[in-house]
Structure formats: C-alpha cells, structure tokens
Scaffold this motif. Structure first.
Motif, PDB file in Angstrom:
ATOM      1  N   VAL A   1     -19.661 -33.442   8.398  1.00  0.00           N
ATOM      2  CA  VAL A   1     -18.365 -33.791   7.792  1.00  0.00           C
ATOM      3  C   VAL A   1     -18.525 -34.628   6.518  1.00  0.00           C
ATOM      4  O   VAL A   1     -17.802 -34.411   5.554  1.00  0.00           O
ATOM      5  CB  VAL A   1     -17.467 -34.546   8.810  1.00  0.00           C
TER       6      VAL A   1
ATOM      7  N   THR B   1     -19.241 -35.839   0.540  1.00  0.00           N
ATOM      8  CA  THR B   1     -19.285 -37.069  -0.273  1.00  0.00           C
ATOM      9  C   THR B   1     -20.220 -36.889  -1.468  1.00  0.00           C
ATOM     10  O   THR B   1     -19.927 -37.368  -2.568  1.00  0.00           O
ATOM     11  CB  THR B   1     -19.703 -38.260   0.609  1.00  0.00           C
TER      12      THR B   1
ATOM     13  N   TRP C   1     -18.576 -37.515  -4.941  1.00  0.00           N
ATOM     14  CA  TRP C   1     -18.971 -38.751  -5.630  1.00  0.00           C
ATOM     15  C   TRP C   1     -20.355 -38.695  -6.267  1.00  0.00           C
ATOM     16  O   TRP C   1     -20.729 -39.603  -7.013  1.00  0.00           O
ATOM     17  CB  TRP C   1     -18.938 -39.948  -4.642  1.00  0.00           C
TER      18      TRP C   1
ATOM     19  N   ARG D   1     -11.264 -44.066   4.920  1.00  0.00           N
ATOM     20  CA  ARG D   1      -9.982 -43.372   4.849  1.00  0.00           C
ATOM     21  C   ARG D   1      -9.909 -42.220   5.851  1.00  0.00           C
ATOM     22  O   ARG D   1      -8.819 -41.779   6.217  1.00  0.00           O
ATOM     23  CB  ARG D   1      -9.774 -42.782   3.432  1.00  0.00           C
TER      24      ARG D   1
ATOM     25  N   TYR E   1      -3.724 -35.515   9.560  1.00  0.00           N
ATOM     26  CA  TYR E   1      -4.616 -36.220   8.622  1.00  0.00           C
ATOM     27  C   TYR E   1      -4.207 -37.682   8.482  1.00  0.00           C
ATOM     28  O   TYR E   1      -5.047 -38.551   8.269  1.00  0.00           O
ATOM     29  CB  TYR E   1      -4.571 -35.537   7.254  1.00  0.00           C
TER      30      TYR E   1
ATOM     31  N   ASN F   1     -11.240 -28.343   4.151  1.00  0.00           N
ATOM     32  CA  ASN F   1     -12.388 -29.020   3.519  1.00  0.00           C
ATOM     33  C   ASN F   1     -13.665 -28.223   3.772  1.00  0.00           C
ATOM     34  O   ASN F   1     -13.931 -27.825   4.914  1.00  0.00           O
ATOM     35  CB  ASN F   1     -12.566 -30.421   4.116  1.00  0.00           C
TER      36      ASN F   1
ATOM     37  N   TYR G   1     -10.567 -40.814 -10.251  1.00  0.00           N
ATOM     38  CA  TYR G   1     -10.998 -41.795  -9.253  1.00  0.00           C
ATOM     39  C   TYR G   1     -11.862 -42.870  -9.916  1.00  0.00           C
ATOM     40  O   TYR G   1     -12.854 -42.541 -10.582  1.00  0.00           O
ATOM     41  CB  TYR G   1     -11.865 -41.154  -8.169  1.00  0.00           C
TER      42      TYR G   1
ATOM     43  N   TYR H   1      -8.314 -47.521  -5.895  1.00  0.00           N
ATOM     44  CA  TYR H   1      -8.086 -46.247  -5.208  1.00  0.00           C
ATOM     45  C   TYR H   1      -6.761 -46.372  -4.455  1.00  0.00           C
ATOM     46  O   TYR H   1      -6.750 -46.513  -3.251  1.00  0.00           O
ATOM     47  CB  TYR H   1      -9.247 -46.009  -4.251  1.00  0.00           C
TER      48      TYR H   1
HETATM   49  N1  UDP Z   1     -14.655 -37.362   3.269  1.00  0.00           N
HETATM   50  C1  UDP Z   1     -15.702 -36.595   3.719  1.00  0.00           C
HETATM   51  N2  UDP Z   1     -15.416 -35.416   4.351  1.00  0.00           N
HETATM   52  C2  UDP Z   1     -14.159 -34.974   4.535  1.00  0.00           C
HETATM   53  C3  UDP Z   1     -13.091 -35.750   4.080  1.00  0.00           C
HETATM   54  C4  UDP Z   1     -13.377 -36.932   3.439  1.00  0.00           C
HETATM   55  O1  UDP Z   1     -16.854 -36.954   3.535  1.00  0.00           O
HETATM   56  O2  UDP Z   1     -13.977 -33.888   5.121  1.00  0.00           O
HETATM   57  C5  UDP Z   1     -14.969 -38.641   2.596  1.00  0.00           C
HETATM   58  C6  UDP Z   1     -15.304 -38.424   1.121  1.00  0.00           C
HETATM   59  O3  UDP Z   1     -16.225 -39.411   0.718  1.00  0.00           O
HETATM   60  C7  UDP Z   1     -13.942 -38.632   0.472  1.00  0.00           C
HETATM   61  C8  UDP Z   1     -13.383 -39.759   1.300  1.00  0.00           C
HETATM   62  O4  UDP Z   1     -13.834 -39.480   2.635  1.00  0.00           O
HETATM   63  O5  UDP Z   1     -14.072 -38.980  -0.903  1.00  0.00           O
HETATM   64  C9  UDP Z   1     -11.878 -39.905   1.267  1.00  0.00           C
HETATM   65  O6  UDP Z   1     -11.268 -38.691   1.566  1.00  0.00           O
HETATM   66  P1  UDP Z   1      -9.730 -38.402   1.218  1.00  0.00           P
HETATM   67  O7  UDP Z   1      -9.355 -37.100   1.813  1.00  0.00           O
HETATM   68  O8  UDP Z   1      -8.924 -39.583   1.574  1.00  0.00           O
HETATM   69  O9  UDP Z   1      -9.799 -38.265  -0.377  1.00  0.00           O
HETATM   70  P2  UDP Z   1      -8.663 -37.931  -1.454  1.00  0.00           P
HETATM   71  O10 UDP Z   1      -7.656 -37.045  -0.805  1.00  0.00           O
HETATM   72  O11 UDP Z   1      -8.131 -39.259  -1.911  1.00  0.00           O
HETATM   73  O12 UDP Z   1      -9.440 -37.232  -2.531  1.00  0.00           O
END
Ligand code: UDP
Length: 390
Positions: A159, A164, A168, A182, A193, A290, A335, A370
């Motif tokens: 996951v 990530t 990132w 988060r 979610y 995702n 971001y 953020y």
């Molecule tokens: N994340 C991850 N896998 C997922 C979802 C989220 O690794 O399936 C991590 C990843 O680092 C991501 C962070 O959790 O940047 C926050 O996810 P979120 O969905 O909140 O990001 P946003 O919608 O703000 O882009």
C-alpha cells in the motif's frame, strides 16, 4: 484615497472565504486579484468537451468534522451526499489483479490473507490496538510481535512504499509522518476513505459555490491579474498601483514568489493530469482507484462517481503523475514538501511577512502546509474573525 479596504491575492478557498467575510461582515470594499482565468483555485471544476463535470486540478472531495465550516459553506451550496471509497489495485501472484479497500482495513486484511487467516490477524491487531482504532503504518512497523511486524511489512510493501515513492520520490519513513498518517491502517469494517461527520460534494460543483461566495456588492474580482505587478512589498510597507496601501492584504500565493525568491525557491511537488474520456457508462466502479504497487501514475479518479452526474455512454477519468516542481511556466505547485530544512527556509520568508503588520499569509502555498479544504476554510474564518475584531 484608496478605493479598497482590503486586497486579497488568490480566489481559492482561502481568498474567497476572507473576501466574503470582510465584505459582508465587515462592510469592507474588497479587491480579489486572481492570476488564473477563473475563480475557485484548485477546487475549480467545469464541464469537459463531453459534458462531464471534471476537477481540472485533481479530485476534491469535501469532508469535515467542523459544524462551523460545513454550515458556512452550506450558505453557498446544497450538497450531494457522497462517501468517498477508494480501493487499491495490486498485481496478484496469479498474474491477475486484486483489489481491496484503502485505508487498509479488516476487509482488506481478509482479501490479502484469506478469510480465516485474515480474521485471525484482525483479532490479534484489535487485541493489540483496540477495535475501530486507526494505526499509522510507521507505528505498526514498530510493533515487536513477529506476526504483526510481518503484516506491517505486507501493508508497507503493498500500500505505502511504491505509492509514496511515486507521489513524493521518497520512502514513507523519509517524508513528514503526518502525510502517511492521513491514510492509517483502520481496524474496522468501515471502508470509507474519510470518517468525518460531514461529507459530500457541492451539488452544482465547486465553481458554482465560489461564484455565490464571491457574489457580493463589496467584492470586485479581477481575473487574469498579475497581482505582484501592481502590489509591491518593499522595506516594511506595501504599495498598490504605485501608492501606499495601508489596508489589509491577504496573500494566498507562494511565499517565496512574494519575496522574489530572495532566499531561493521553496520545494514543491507538482502533478501532471492525464484526462481520458471513454465511451462507456462506468470505467472502474469507484471514485478513486490507487495503483499502490505498479504503474507510473498514483491513482485514477472517475468523476461521475464523485459528482453523481448521470450521463449515458460517456465517462471521464484522470490519471495523476507526480514529479518535482521546477517553476517552469504552466506548472502548478500542489504539495509543499514538509521537512525541517524546507520549513526553515519557509520561516525566513515568513519572518519577512510578519514584519509587515497589514500583510497576512494564508493557505497551502502561502503557509507552506498540507491543508485540506475544510482546514483552510476554518483558518480563513479565524483570520477574518481576528481582522474584524480590530
Ligand atoms: N498513501 C499511500 N498509499 C495509498 C494512499 C496514500 O502510500 O494508497 C500515502 C502517500 O504517501 C500519500 C499519503 O499517504 O501521499 C496521503 O494520501 P492522501 O490520499 O491523503 O493524499 P492526497 O489525496 O492529499 O493527495
């Protein structure tokens, strides 16, 4: 004599909420300067060529626990009740694909390990942390129990780590821990979610919400306006169109840009969005899927699931690709990359701004944070309260 009591740079949530508050509650004459050709910031939505309502700057799903924020926005929109659900799409050992809910939960556990083993591990996790608890992946990886540690490794691998890295360019343990927090492991059957009290989508879209918010006789909005060409911050004072401006200035753009990048640029991640319109009713059955292990994009969002729009034989999806922001024309900084070094750089810009009493930095870009949409609405309401109290 200045024509305006307040100048606000940016017509996203931060700027629009402050504009409305200062104009309506404070009776101020407010000028909003927006660089883009439209209001709404990154929440802007519009119909694409096929008539599908899309979010041009990526998917925005509204959720909050704040009654104040929800009630405030409800003045400008009705809501479509929408509970966001996300699944991970992962290559399976048999060469097929498998899917399960994200955040990783008790249902995901059973999908990954099989019903019996999954249920047993779920019991073990609940004994360790409690039912309905949320545990961050970094926390779970600290658990000394061998079975739990192996499970944490599984979730990390399937996951977090690849997603990530895509999002990132760094591993989960290298980025701000609040970011992976988060999306915690959730010891629950609740596969939404977000668990916030209020969730939904503006019934007629975000842009319509912003139009109503900014529709006030005290507010003038200039689109396509290069604010920093007319608004100058020099030696502790602000000038607007060549004259001293002593009114309130709320700036929601990049803090580094406001001060001509004098300490160097603040790092950001940007996104490339690839939209595809397909001749089918439904592409993926979910708002967002995702791709947590493979593919170059992080996720696919299908807007019709978010908006509830009913259109036959057509749907639009968007794939998100993340990369370093370079500042090239047309790139959007989405971001902030939060870490000690970047925060220290931000603080230097912040100190310049803090030295000017009528200048206020607000929002994701200006505060290098953020923020979710509701958090920035809350901040904008608080800043407005503060400004109107004087
Ligand atoms: N994340 C991850 N896998 C997922 C979802 C989220 O690794 O399936 C991590 C990843 O680092 C991501 C962070 O959790 O940047 C926050 O996810 P979120 O969905 O909140 O990001 P946003 O919608 O703000 O882009």
């Amino acid at each position: 004599m200045n024509k305006y009591d307040a100048i606000i740079v940016g017509a996203g949530f931060a700027g629009a909420v402050c504009a409305r508050e200062l104009a309506e509650r404070g009776g101020k004459r407010v000028l909003v300067l927006e660089r883009r050709s439209h209001i709404g910031g990154n929440a802007y939505d519009c119909a694409d060529g096929a008539g599908v309502l899309i979010h041009q700057y990526g998917p925005h799903i509204f959720h909050t626990n704040s009654a104040r924020v929800f009630d405030y926005l409800s003045r400008f929109t009705a809501w479509r009740d929408y509970q966001h659900r996300v699944i991970a799409n992962i290559p399976a050992p048999d060469g097929e694909r498998m899917t399960y809910p994200v955040p990783f939960n008790l249902t995901s556990l059973e999908a990954a390990y099989g019903p019996e083993e999954g249920a047993r591990l779920g019991e073990k996790l609940m004994a360790a942390y409690g039912a309905e608890k949320k545990v961050t992946i970094l926390e779970l990886r600290q658990n000394p129990d061998r079975e739990i540690a192996a499970l944490a490794d599984y979730v990390y691998e399937h996951v977090f780590v690849h997603y990530t890295m895509k999002q990132w360019g760094q591993k989960p343990e290298e980025i701000d821990p609040n970011t992976t927090a988060r999306v915690p492991v959730f010891l629950s059957r609740d596969d939404r979610y977000f668990q916030d009290t209020y969730q939904g989508m503006p019934l007629e879209g975000y842009t319509a919400l912003f139009e109503r918010m900014l529709d006030h006789p005290g507010i003038e909005v200039r689109l396509g306006a290069d604010a920093l060409a007319s608004l100058k911050v020099e030696e502790g004072r602000i000038t607007f169109e060549g004259e001293d401006f002593g009114g309130t200035v709320i700036y929601t753009g990049q803090a580094d840009e406001l001060f001509s990048f004098r300490f160097g640029p603040l790092p950001y991640r940007t996104l490339d969005f690839r939209f595809e319109t397909l001749s089918q009713d439904d592409f993926q059955g979910y708002g967002t899927v995702n791709y947590t292990v493979d593919e170059d994009f992080t996720r696919i969002t299908e807007f019709k699931h978010l908006t509830g729009q009913t259109l036959e034989g057509v749907t639009t999806i968007v794939k998100e690709y993340s990369r370093a922001y370079t500042g090239a024309p047309g790139e959007t900084p989405y971001y902030a990359i939060i870490n000690d070094e970047n925060n220290a750089l931000y603080d230097r810009y912040r100190a310049l701004s803090d030295a000017i009493p009528n200048l206020h930095l607000l929002g994701r870009l200006a505060e290098y944070k953020y923020y979710n949409m509701d958090a920035i609405v809350d901040r904008a309401l608080s800043l407005s309260d503060e400004l109107l109290a004087h």
